[in-house]
Design a protein around this motif. Structure first.
Motif: not given
Length: 295
Positions: A39, A41-45
């Motif tokens: 994911s 988005p999860r990596c970015e978060e």
């Protein structure tokens, strides 16, 4: 293989609710965390939280002597096991943290061990909310020396852990723990409905019962959610919990152990899914059973 210092690099594959919490806590306690998730988005978060994001499972394995896997499905676990084995990394301690059937844990171990790595069966007792505050208990099982070498990593994500022996015993212990969770959660909902129908203030009930002899960890955690019908974001989604209950049921049946209390809770969780509560916290059994709450 040794970890060269108490705060070295640690890898995490799977940065969801649990894996993301592990990563944040390890970063906060001084570890260099290398993480990977499909994911974006999860990596970015998690990158914003200080996690170094890898491009692949192989890159995680290349960078860290201890790799934790926290994954959402059997397909993902099988895929990651094969990618760890194919990574050509030096021997790693690979801690599989998911709650899955024992035969799938053993398959994971077979795949990674064939490539020279050391598999540890290390399920987690606790919810996503508990993971955020390190209020978890871990049940590592497998190579005792490897578990001892990973003790500082384990300490970074939990308030306690128990080496429970041979590989697979960790999963067995988790099944027993979740058997009780299923029952205590429904029992808490039933008690809250009784209190509601008696005209008691549910916030007061949470305090009084939570501090008394009838309390359980599930009551203390879930009764406040029940009192206000606050089921999202979930600390344990109903849909994921269904998978865990299937695993426990099959485990008990294989041992020919009768579980009447556990079996009695199943239709309640099933009804929650029929009502479309897949993404709600399992505390929503309170509403499934007719509870109103202080919305």
């Amino acid at each position: 293989m040794t970890i060269t210092k108490s705060k070295d690099s640690v890898g995490i594959v799977g940065l969801g609710i649990m894996g993301g919490a592990f990563a944040k806590n390890l970063v906060a306690s001084g570890w260099k965390v290398i993480g990977f998730d499909v994911s974006v988005p999860r990596c970015e978060e998690l990158a914003k939280a200080g996690v170094t994001i890898a491009k692949s499972v192989a890159e995680v394995c290349a960078a860290a002597p201890v790799v934790m896997t926290s994954l959402p499905s059997l397909k993902a676990i099988d895929t990651v096991a094969k990618e760890v084995a194919a990574s050509k990394a030096p021997p790693r301690i690979v801690m599989e943290m998911s709650t899955i059937p024992l035969e799938d844990k053993e398959k994971f171990a077979t795949i990674v061990a064939a490539a020279g790595h050391i598999p540890i069966d290390c399920p987690v007792s606790g919810t996503g909310a508990q993971a955020e505050t390190r209020d978890l208990v871990l049940y590592p099982s497998g190579d005792t020396a490897a578990i001892a070498r990973a003790k500082d990593v384990i300490a970074g994500v939990t308030r306690g852990s128990y080496d429970v022996g041979a590989y697979g015993n960790g999963s067995k212990m988790k099944y027993v723990a979740n058997h009780l969770v299923a029952i205590h959660n429904v029992a808490s909902a039933e008690a809250m409905i009784l209190a509601e129908q008696a005209g008691l203030d549910l916030d007061v009930v949470v305090k009084c019962i939570g501090d008394g002899a009838g309390a359980s960890r599930m009551f203390q955690m879930r009764a406040p959610l029940m009192a206000h019908g606050a089921y999202e974001p979930a600390t344990m989604k109903m849909s994921i919990w269904q998978k865990d209950m299937d695993t426990i049921r099959d485990f008990a049946r294989a041992l020919k152990v009768e579980t009447p209390l556990f079996d009695a809770t199943r239709p309640i969780y099933d009804q929650g899914l029929k009502q479309g509560r897949d993404n709600e916290d399992t505390a929503s059994v309170f509403s499934v059973m007719g509870g109103k709450g202080k919305k």
